[in-house]
Every structure is written in C-alpha cells, then in structure tokens.
Design a protein around this motif. Structure first.
Motif, PDB file in Angstrom:
ATOM      1  N   PHE A   4      68.038 -28.790 -27.329  1.00  0.00           N
ATOM      2  CA  PHE A   4      66.668 -29.052 -27.757  1.00  0.00           C
ATOM      3  C   PHE A   4      65.891 -29.859 -26.721  1.00  0.00           C
ATOM      4  N   PHE A   5      66.600 -30.725 -25.963  1.00  0.00           N
ATOM      5  CA  PHE A   5      65.933 -31.578 -24.987  1.00  0.00           C
ATOM      6  C   PHE A   5      66.680 -31.554 -23.664  1.00  0.00           C
ATOM      7  N   ALA A   6      65.917 -31.689 -22.584  1.00  0.00           N
ATOM      8  CA  ALA A   6      66.473 -31.932 -21.247  1.00  0.00           C
ATOM      9  C   ALA A   6      66.085 -33.350 -20.849  1.00  0.00           C
ATOM     10  N   LEU A   7      67.053 -34.129 -20.390  1.00  0.00           N
ATOM     11  CA  LEU A   7      66.790 -35.506 -19.990  1.00  0.00           C
ATOM     12  C   LEU A   7      66.369 -35.524 -18.523  1.00  0.00           C
ATOM     13  N   LYS A   8      65.123 -35.951 -18.289  1.00  0.00           N
ATOM     14  CA  LYS A   8      64.572 -35.990 -16.936  1.00  0.00           C
ATOM     15  C   LYS A   8      63.876 -37.325 -16.723  1.00  0.00           C
ATOM     16  N   ASP A  10      64.602 -40.419 -17.570  1.00  0.00           N
ATOM     17  CA  ASP A  10      64.528 -41.252 -18.784  1.00  0.00           C
ATOM     18  C   ASP A  10      63.577 -40.711 -19.840  1.00  0.00           C
ATOM     19  N   GLU A  11      63.157 -39.460 -19.715  1.00  0.00           N
ATOM     20  CA  GLU A  11      62.340 -38.842 -20.750  1.00  0.00           C
ATOM     21  C   GLU A  11      63.042 -37.596 -21.274  1.00  0.00           C
ATOM     22  N   PHE A  12      62.848 -37.333 -22.561  1.00  0.00           N
ATOM     23  CA  PHE A  12      63.453 -36.183 -23.219  1.00  0.00           C
ATOM     24  C   PHE A  12      62.395 -35.085 -23.321  1.00  0.00           C
ATOM     25  N   VAL A  13      62.594 -34.031 -22.555  1.00  0.00           N
ATOM     26  CA  VAL A  13      61.617 -32.939 -22.485  1.00  0.00           C
ATOM     27  C   VAL A  13      62.046 -31.856 -23.472  1.00  0.00           C
ATOM     28  N   PRO A  14      61.218 -31.564 -24.489  1.00  0.00           N
ATOM     29  CA  PRO A  14      61.627 -30.606 -25.521  1.00  0.00           C
ATOM     30  C   PRO A  14      61.553 -29.158 -25.049  1.00  0.00           C
ATOM     31  N   ALA A  15      62.498 -28.362 -25.540  1.00  0.00           N
ATOM     32  CA  ALA A  15      62.488 -26.923 -25.304  1.00  0.00           C
ATOM     33  C   ALA A  15      61.571 -26.254 -26.333  1.00  0.00           C
ATOM     34  N   PRO A  16      61.131 -25.018 -26.092  1.00  0.00           N
ATOM     35  CA  PRO A  16      60.248 -24.348 -27.053  1.00  0.00           C
ATOM     36  C   PRO A  16      60.842 -24.244 -28.448  1.00  0.00           C
ATOM     37  N   HIS A  17      62.171 -24.085 -28.560  1.00  0.00           N
ATOM     38  CA  HIS A  17      62.758 -23.929 -29.891  1.00  0.00           C
ATOM     39  C   HIS A  17      62.911 -25.254 -30.620  1.00  0.00           C
ATOM     40  N   ALA A  18      62.374 -26.356 -30.051  1.00  0.00           N
ATOM     41  CA  ALA A  18      62.365 -27.640 -30.752  1.00  0.00           C
ATOM     42  C   ALA A  18      61.170 -27.760 -31.697  1.00  0.00           C
ATOM     43  N   ARG A  19      60.395 -26.689 -31.843  1.00  0.00           N
ATOM     44  CA  ARG A  19      59.190 -26.738 -32.672  1.00  0.00           C
ATOM     45  C   ARG A  19      59.531 -26.833 -34.154  1.00  0.00           C
ATOM     46  N   SER A  20      58.560 -27.313 -34.905  1.00  0.00           N
ATOM     47  CA  SER A  20      58.683 -27.489 -36.352  1.00  0.00           C
ATOM     48  C   SER A  20      58.307 -26.203 -37.089  1.00  0.00           C
ATOM     49  N   PRO A  21      58.875 -25.978 -38.274  1.00  0.00           N
ATOM     50  CA  PRO A  21      58.421 -24.828 -39.070  1.00  0.00           C
ATOM     51  C   PRO A  21      57.013 -25.011 -39.624  1.00  0.00           C
ATOM     52  N   TRP A  22      56.503 -26.241 -39.602  1.00  0.00           N
ATOM     53  CA  TRP A  22      55.163 -26.478 -40.121  1.00  0.00           C
ATOM     54  C   TRP A  22      54.085 -26.030 -39.143  1.00  0.00           C
ATOM     55  N   SER A  23      54.374 -26.101 -37.820  1.00  0.00           N
ATOM     56  CA  SER A  23      53.371 -25.744 -36.819  1.00  0.00           C
ATOM     57  C   SER A  23      54.081 -25.402 -35.516  1.00  0.00           C
ATOM     58  N   PRO A  24      53.640 -24.351 -34.806  1.00  0.00           N
ATOM     59  CA  PRO A  24      54.332 -23.944 -33.572  1.00  0.00           C
ATOM     60  C   PRO A  24      54.186 -24.932 -32.430  1.00  0.00           C
ATOM     61  N   ASP A  25      53.200 -25.834 -32.475  1.00  0.00           N
ATOM     62  CA  ASP A  25      53.025 -26.806 -31.395  1.00  0.00           C
ATOM     63  C   ASP A  25      53.437 -28.216 -31.812  1.00  0.00           C
TER      64      ASP A  25
END
Length: 254
Positions: A4-8, A10-25
């Motif tokens: 779900f995340f790549a650590l770069k 000291d920040e966690f960069v989310p992948a597209p499939h980390a989205r919520s079912p409530w909203s795609p963004d």
C-alpha cells in the motif's frame, strides 16, 4: 502484490490501490491505523505486549505522502503509552494512542469469557461477489442484508510498507477498522463512515486470517456506535469498538 505504501525519505507514498471505497481520491482509513500501529509498535520497546490501540480518523486524507511521528507518553515498568500523529502536506489527518502492558502470571478463577465461534479459516480464495471488492480477502459467513450478527474472515492481500512482513499487531489494526461496516451495515447498505476505532487485545492473534463477529449496534440522529469480537483460529483475541457518522454517499449492501 504491491504494498500500500512505499517508504521514501521518511514519507509513506500511497499506491493507487490504497484508495477508500468512499471516494477514489481518498485514502482508506484502515491504512492510517496500520501505519499508526507500525510506528507505535516500533517505539514500544521489548518486553511488553500491545493491549489497546485507538485511532482517531478526524480528517479525510487524499492520496498524498504521509509522515508519522510518535512520542512516549508514559514509560513505566508495567505500562507504556505511545502516541502517534499522521500528517500530510495539508496537516494532521489522524492520531493514535497505543497501550502496552507487561505480561505475567494469569490469575486463578473463572470469568465470563467470550465464547469461541465454530468457524474455521477458509482454505480457498473467496469468490468474486460482483459488487465492491475490498483490497483484502473477505469471506462473508452470514447474510449481510440481515440485521442479526454478522460474521466474516479476512486476510490481507497486500503488504503495508514495501516488502516488510506484517506483524500480528499491524494485521489486527488493519482488520479492526472493518468493525464499522460489520456493525453499522443496515438492510439497505452502509450509511455510516467511522470517525475512530479502538482495538483491545488479550493476546496477539495467530495466523494470517482474522475473524470478525458483530456484537452490537446503536444509532440515533445520524451518530452510531458499534462493536465486534476479533477472532483467530484459536478463538477470540479482543474487541473492536467504533463510532461513526451518517454519510451522504452510502456504500451499497455488500
């Protein structure tokens, strides 16, 4: 599959499939709990076991890089309390608090123990349901259109950060967020989005499959609270409690 995340830096960069079912963004709230559990566990030290995790989801987060900061609030011989704040470039999006206790000899005597259920973890992948598919394996064991207790098994399909194995505590934290749809679903779908959740544990779960059983729901005026029991193959391991607010865009019955 991709984490779900790549650590770069000291920040966690989310992948597209980390989205919520409530909203795609919008980032899925369960992942904020997972990041909080990961950071709090890393700052907990050795010799204590996680007993509680509370995650406040007070702001929807877009799919932006996140930073997590922790601080030890209490560092005693039998109890340690660690707080965490999760932020994006837009400011804080969530906070969490973890309580770690020192294990010892179990006292004698009978208790009003929560009974084990008679379900065993599935051995085959779930069949596609044709509607919303979560980013984890989900086996529905009961009819979710009914208002009675609901049961389900869950198993993660993705790692949380890069190639790091999921710890039992992080696995439980990810699952605990699902107490909201489990307890707050109605006969016409899910109309509540959770504002926080609290996971309590008597022991760490074993195995990669976790079971959830709804045990109560109350709501009035668009404010809800619900609770579930968390299971592994051995039996119940803890409880999940959520608060939620009515949402204008419901998720259909799953």
């Amino acid at each position: 599959m991709t984490a779900f995340f790549a650590l770069k830096q000291d920040e966690f960069v989310p992948a597209p499939h980390a989205r919520s079912p409530w909203s795609p963004d919008m980032l899925h709230g369960r992942l904020l709990g997972g990041l909080a559990a990961r950071a709090i566990e890393a700052d907990s030290g050795e010799g204590l076991v996680p007993a509680r995790l509370t995650v406040d989801l007070f702001r929807n987060s877009p799919l932006l890089p996140l930073a997590v900061e922790t601080v030890r609030v209490r560092d005693g011989r039998r109890i340690r309390v660690v707080d965490a704040v999760i932020s994006s470039e837009q400011g804080p999006v969530a906070r969490a608090s973890g309580v770690f206790l020192r294990a010892g000899e179990q006292p004698e005597g009978a208790h009003q123990d929560t009974p084990a259920w008679d379900e065993t973890p599935p051995t085959k992948d779930p069949e596609p349901s044709g509607d919303w598919e979560p980013p984890f394996h989900l086996w529905r064991l009961t009819d979710w259109q009914e208002t009675g207790p609901r049961r389900a098994w869950m198993r993660e399909r993705h790692l949380l950060v890069d190639d790091e194995p999921l710890s039992p505590f992080v696995r439980a934290a990810l699952a605990a967020d699902f107490a909201s749809p489990m307890s707050n679903m109605s006969s016409t779908g899910l109309h509540f989005i959770n504002a926080d959740y609290t996971l309590t544990l008597s022991r760490l779960p074993e195995g990669d499959a976790l079971g959830m059983e709804s045990s109560g729901h109350l709501s009035a005026g668009g404010v809800a609270t619900g609770q579930c029991v968390l299971h592994d193959e051995r039996g119940p391991v803890g409880f999940c409690l959520v608060t939620a607010v009515a949402n204008a865009v419901p998720i259909g019955t799953r």
